[in-house]
Design a protein around this motif. Structure first.
Motif, short mmCIF file in Angstrom:
data_model
loop_
_atom_site.label_atom_id
_atom_site.label_comp_id
_atom_site.label_asym_id
_atom_site.label_seq_id
_atom_site.Cartn_x
_atom_site.Cartn_y
_atom_site.Cartn_z
N ASP A 64 0.82 -1.21 0.00
CA ASP A 64 0.00 0.00 0.00
C ASP A 64 0.86 1.26 0.00
N LYS A 67 2.01 2.01 -3.51
CA LYS A 67 0.96 2.58 -4.35
C LYS A 67 0.68 4.03 -3.99
N VAL A 68 0.73 4.36 -2.68
CA VAL A 68 0.51 5.75 -2.27
C VAL A 68 1.61 6.64 -2.80
N GLU A 70 3.46 6.11 -5.40
CA GLU A 70 3.30 6.21 -6.86
C GLU A 70 2.24 7.25 -7.23
N GLN A 71 1.15 7.27 -6.49
CA GLN A 71 0.10 8.25 -6.78
C GLN A 71 0.57 9.66 -6.47
N LEU A 72 1.33 9.85 -5.38
CA LEU A 72 1.84 11.18 -5.05
C LEU A 72 2.81 11.68 -6.10
N LYS A 74 2.78 10.80 -9.19
CA LYS A 74 1.98 11.08 -10.38
C LYS A 74 1.31 12.44 -10.28
N ASP A 75 0.84 12.79 -9.08
CA ASP A 75 0.21 14.09 -8.87
C ASP A 75 1.21 15.20 -8.59
N GLU A 97 -5.63 14.82 -1.20
CA GLU A 97 -4.93 13.60 -1.60
C GLU A 97 -5.48 12.38 -0.86
N ILE A 100 -8.54 11.36 -2.78
CA ILE A 100 -8.20 10.79 -4.09
C ILE A 100 -7.65 9.37 -3.94
N ILE A 101 -6.75 9.19 -3.00
CA ILE A 101 -6.14 7.87 -2.81
C ILE A 101 -7.15 6.88 -2.25
N MET A 104 -9.30 5.18 -4.78
CA MET A 104 -8.63 4.12 -5.53
C MET A 104 -8.59 2.80 -4.75
#
Length: 574
Positions: A64, A67-68, A70-72, A74-75, A97, A100-101, A104
């Motif tokens: 997890d 993935k967090v 990776e999303q940060l 990306k943003d 954030e 948003i996370i 997902m």
């Protein structure tokens, strides 16, 4: 007390301070205010991240967390990860954030349950359904185990063999449970047995013996269930024994205290030997008075001659029948037969008896009682203040022995024993001695005043505050008010003209001016200042004639002010 007047006097007092004193007081007040503001701001910022960062997620698994991050990235959100698995982002974007996370599905829950069957997959085979069912069952069990207070997280693995028609080839199911405990927590023997029974009850044909429980360090838990159960049972038995012994001791003390002189003059100890072995018996009792269950009777009866048997040589003669002239003799016959069968019901009573939890094998009691105290007689036969100890006689001891036996239920056939002894108690002897004034005072304080110690403390503090208010605060405030009044009296002249008098005087001057102008026929070239001067001079002359002492005092005050003698502080400095 007039706080408004006191506050105004403080302002006046502050105005009379020197510049250096004012600076010192101002800096001190500003420093205190700045310190308080710093504490408030630091506390509020410390809770929300003093450097502008707040916690986004904490205690995430490695999957997890990846993935967090990776999303940060990306943003394009700046982040930092501390050593304790905490991801922090700027506080202005933390809530955005997080939403948003979370949309997902991150972070995922630690376990999946029967929500796996919320969506039906087209074309799923029986094997897929079996795997899903096992995963869902494992997840639900893990969630239940996680709800225990000492458990931080857990995982459950089930081994469910395929069913077979042959009993000899049947393999029982088994399960393994791994628990990670919180810091400083430990599973008790009851909790370990509870986890095993919980898992076993959720799986058909699974027994608690086939459930293996280990902790995060790989140590098996619950292998010594028998020893743990014996330890708990032993502790329970000892607790029960101590409780019953204490109860019997209280019975003895309560019975003897009224006539012995108090509970502090009796010592009783009871020892009870229990038999904690579990016993059960089953007995069958047959009823001698039988009851007929069924009865069967058979009767057979026959009367008359038996027909002659047909016989002879085979051939024509035999077939023709009897020949005339031949005689056959016959005899009469009578036959009877009776048969009877009776079945009786055998009645019985079956009773099962289970012995009580604890059976008393033997009870012993040791009781020590104090004697009597009487004033000691002097040489003249008169009683003195000194107390003399007198032991109890044999009759009294026998009465005490009988009371003790009856109060706790002594059974001599069982081997119970009671021992009664009479001794002089030193504590009682000290109390019976004549006391001096100091001892009596100390005893009085301990008996009557000690319970109110806390009240006395608050009362003394209130008295001290009242005295400080009356002797320090009020005199200081009155002194400041007197000092202010003296300054006002020194500053003000003895002759004062009230506002009303000033207004009346101005009106009179205007009227006199108009009258003079009308009488003299003066026009606009007349000097108004000269007229005011003449009128005021005339008025002052009249006042001086009427009040010569006040005028002299006023002139003296003006002279003192010009020379600087009116300020007492300056006079002291000079």
């Amino acid at each position: 007390m007039d706080f408004k007047a006191l506050f105004s006097q403080l302002i006046v007092f502050f105005g009379k301070l020197t510049q250096a004193q004012r600076n010192i007081i101002g800096v001190a007040v500003a420093g205190i205010v700045a310190f308080l503001v710093f504490l408030v701001v630091y506390t509020s910022e410390g809770s929300s991240g003093g450097d502008g960062y707040q916690v986004l997620f904490d205690q995430l698994s490695a999957e997890d967390a990846a993935k967090v991050v990776e999303q940060l990235e990306k943003d394009k959100i700046p982040y930092r990860i501390s050593k304790d698995k905490v991801i922090e982002v700027p506080k202005e974007v933390v809530y955005k954030e997080r939403i948003i996370i979370a949309s997902m599905g991150i972070p995922k829950e630690g376990h999946v349950g029967f929500e796996l069957f919320d969506k039906q997959e087209f074309g799923a085979t029986n094997f897929d359904q079996e795997v899903k069912f096992r995963r869902a069952l494992e997840g639900e069990l893990a969630r239940s185990i996680d709800s225990l207070a000492p458990v931080e997280k857990s995982s459950v693995s089930l081994a469910l063999p395929k069913e077979t028609l042959f009993v000899s080839e049947e393999i029982p199911p088994s399960a393994s449970v791994m628990v990670q405990l919180k810091d400083g927590e430990k599973l008790t023997a009851k909790q370990i047995r509870g986890i095993k029974k919980l898992v076993a009850a959720a799986v058909p044909k699974l027994t608690p013996e086939n459930v293996t429980l280990v902790d995060a360090e790989g140590e098996a838990l619950g292998d010594d269930d028998a020893a743990a159960a014996m330890g708990e049972l032993s502790a329970l038995q000892q607790q029960y024994k101590s409780k019953e012994e204490k109860k019997q001791e209280e019975k003895i003390i309560n019975v003897l205290a009224p006539f012995i002189g108090g509970k502090d003059r009796i010592v009783a100890k009871v020892t009870i030997e229990y038999d904690f072995s579990e016993q059960s018996s089953t007995s069958e009792k047959f009823d001698p008075e039988s009851v007929v269950r069924s009865e069967q009777t058979s009767e057979e009866k026959r009367e008359g001659a038996v027909p002659a048997p047909v016989g002879g040589v085979p051939g024509a003669v035999s077939n023709i029948g009897p020949v005339e002239g031949l005689s056959t003799g016959g005899a009469g016959e009578k036959y009877e037969k009776n048969t009877g069968t009776t079945n009786y019901e055998i009645s019985k009573t079956v009773s099962t008896t289970k012995m009580e939890f604890a059976r008393i094998k033997r009870m012993t009691a040791a009781v020590v009682v104090d004697g009597r105290y009487e004033p000691k007689k002097g040489p003249d036969g008169q009683p003195t203040e000194e107390m003399e100890y007198i032991a109890l006689d044999e009759t009294q001891l026998q009465a005490i022995d009988a009371l003790v036996k009856q109060s706790i239920g002594i059974d001599e056939q069982r081997g119970d024993q009671v021992s009664i002894r009479n001794f002089e108690f030193q504590t009682t002897k000290e109390k019976m001695r004549s006391k001096d004034v100091a001892s009596k005072t100390s005893e009085f304080i301990d008996t009557y005043l000690s319970p109110f110690t806390l009240v006395f403390k608050y009362l003394i503090v209130a008295v001290i505050l009242f005295i400080a208010y009356k002797k320090i605060i009020i005199p200081f405030a009155e002194r400041m008010l007197e000092f202010s009044k003296e300054e006002e009296e020194l500053d003000k002249p003895n002759l004062e003209i009230a506002d009303d008098e000033g207004e009346d005087l101005a009106e009179k001057v205007q009227e006199m001016r108009r009258k003079v102008e009308n009488q003299l026929g003066l026009g606009g070239n007349f000097s108004e200042d000269e007229l005011k001067y003449d009128v005021l001079l005339q008025k002052v002359r009249e006042i001086a004639e009427e009040h010569p002492e006040e005028i002299s005092s006023l002139i003296q005050t003006l002279i003192n002010e010009e020379s600087g003698l009116s300020d007492p502080i300056k006079q002291a400095q000079r």
